[in-house]
Motif scaffolding. Structure first.
Motif, PDB file in Angstrom:
ATOM      1  N   GLU A 135       0.812  -1.223   0.000  1.00 21.30           N
ATOM      2  CA  GLU A 135       0.000   0.000   0.000  1.00 21.30           C
ATOM      3  C   GLU A 135       0.845   1.272   0.000  1.00 21.30           C
ATOM      4  OE1 GLU A 135      -3.310  -0.331   2.784  1.00 21.30           O
ATOM      5  OE2 GLU A 135      -4.173  -1.730   1.315  1.00 21.30           O
ATOM      6  N   GLN A 138      -1.328   3.781  -1.796  1.00 19.14           N
ATOM      7  CA  GLN A 138      -2.554   4.031  -1.051  1.00 19.14           C
ATOM      8  C   GLN A 138      -2.294   4.885   0.198  1.00 19.14           C
ATOM      9  OE1 GLN A 138      -1.464   1.206  -2.418  1.00 19.14           O
ATOM     10  NE2 GLN A 138      -3.072  -0.331  -2.699  1.00 19.14           N
ATOM     11  N   THR A 147      -8.029   8.875  -3.838  1.00 19.33           N
ATOM     12  CA  THR A 147      -8.358   7.456  -3.776  1.00 19.33           C
ATOM     13  C   THR A 147      -7.537   6.726  -4.830  1.00 19.33           C
ATOM     14  OG1 THR A 147     -10.599   8.018  -3.122  1.00 19.33           O
ATOM     15  CG2 THR A 147     -10.257   5.784  -3.982  1.00 19.33           C
TER      16      THR A 147
END
Lengths: 244, 244
Positions: A135, A138, A147
């Motif tokens: 991630e 992210q 996002t």
């Protein structure tokens, strides 16, 4: 007092073609009329560094000692800032940074910040399974209010296969799978797709897509030049063009 | 006893785009299926090295101290052989070699030897005025039984201007003058034209010519790989294709 002469250090070889692509972009994005307008650069390219994704998935050796060795070499010859043109390797950057006083640029943070500044709120990610699972994008996106969408399990396997094909010198074979994955991400609402593995720009170009393609390799090149005090040439934008 | 691990050292920045081109060719000419099949490489790219042609014509500073500094850095981090992707810099290679025990490959000698082996007896030379005046290619050619033809005074001035245009990021502007000079050399009996400045392959490709174009950058890449013990990929031949 004379300011310290800038030397851009590149911890590369992950893979070597991506390092060559990064250095080519570093040169192309420099505003220059002659050799002497360009920055001094030192590149330690070690393709024997164990695979980053394998390590992150618990399937292979820890690449950190190899990267620390490269970092030491870059320091020895006077690098004043360091770029690591491999997205997945950024999972190890905090550990590397703890071992050196030389600033290491963060390709992923730079890319996400630039995307946020360009008005994108949802971005798709084409990257190694290691980069997706840890991630990296992210986490950065969350800090910048974005996002990030990743491909589904099967599509991700095809992206990973495509990356291996590029590393094996077959970029044209890889392109179709990457185009399809990008289209799926666009259908899920992505306003831009991040070429989030430095191998991907070697096979995929924005002309193949109906969506904006963001090139973190070019983002990192521009960030390194700015930090080293060099003017930008105004070459193609690293965050891609808005499709007409 | 473990043989010494090969590390290809590149003394670059003369100019930086030519160094990027050399490293790209080094990667492309390696037979590899994955990152770990490629050689370790260290690149010291110093575009601030004073212009080689200016120095050879007595118009500028001696670049030797800059090149010796780079050489020292390459030695410090363990280079086991050294490539210098700049033809004109080869005028300084004997002096550099006297300062190091690490073998420095000789791009010009490698190129002429390969031309001789491919049956060429007369070759045309597109190069800097520094490379032409110091007779780097002519001296090597004599040893291998080849004749090297250089452009006339006016045509040579246009070739030098073209090289400066490529260094300034305008390769497309440079191409026409290079094509014309190559045609003139062919008319004078050259069976092949040597792209004898590492900037030239950035603007001129064999498809633009009716004569074989020899790329010393690719010759040097293959020589470095062979000496380091790596297999060649069989990418395009560095001595060009015989025109049909």
């Amino acid at each position: 007092m004379q300011p310290q002469e800038p030397v851009i250090g590149i911890l590369g070889g992950m893979g070597p073609a991506a390092t060559a692509d990064f250095y080519t972009k570093l040169v192309r994005h420099t505003r220059a009329h002659r050799d002497q307008d360009h920055p001094r650069t030192v590149i330690w390219s070690d393709p024997t560094i164990p695979d980053r994704t394998d390590a992150l998935l618990g399937l292979g050796e820890d690449p950190t000692p190899w990267m620390l060795r490269g970092l030491k070499h870059l320091e020895e010859v006077g690098a004043t800032l360091i770029a690591v043109p491999c997205n997945t390797a950024h999972a190890f950057v905090p550990e590397l940074q703890a071992h050196t006083g030389v600033p290491i640029l963060h390709m992923i943070e730079e890319t996400v910040a630039l995307l946020a500044a360009s008005g994108v709120t949802t971005a798709g990610l084409l990257a190694t399974t290691g980069t997706c699972r840890t991630e990296l994008y992210q986490g950065s996106a969350q800090r910048w209010g974005l996002t990030v969408q990743v491909p589904g399990h099967e599509a991700q396997q095809k992206v990973m296969d495509a990356i291996q094909q590029i590393k094996g010198g077959r970029p044209s074979v890889a392109a179709a799978a990457l185009v399809q994955a990008a289209q799926e991400l666009q259908a899920q609402g992505a306003q831009a797709v991040i070429a989030g593995c430095t191998e991907i720009p070697l096979a995929l170009s924005e002309e193949m897509l109906q969506v904006r393609l963001v090139d973190p390799t070019a983002v990192l090149a521009e960030a390194a030049l700015r930090r080293a005090g060099f003017a930008l040439s105004g070459a193609e934008s690293p965050v891609g063009a808005v499709p007409s």
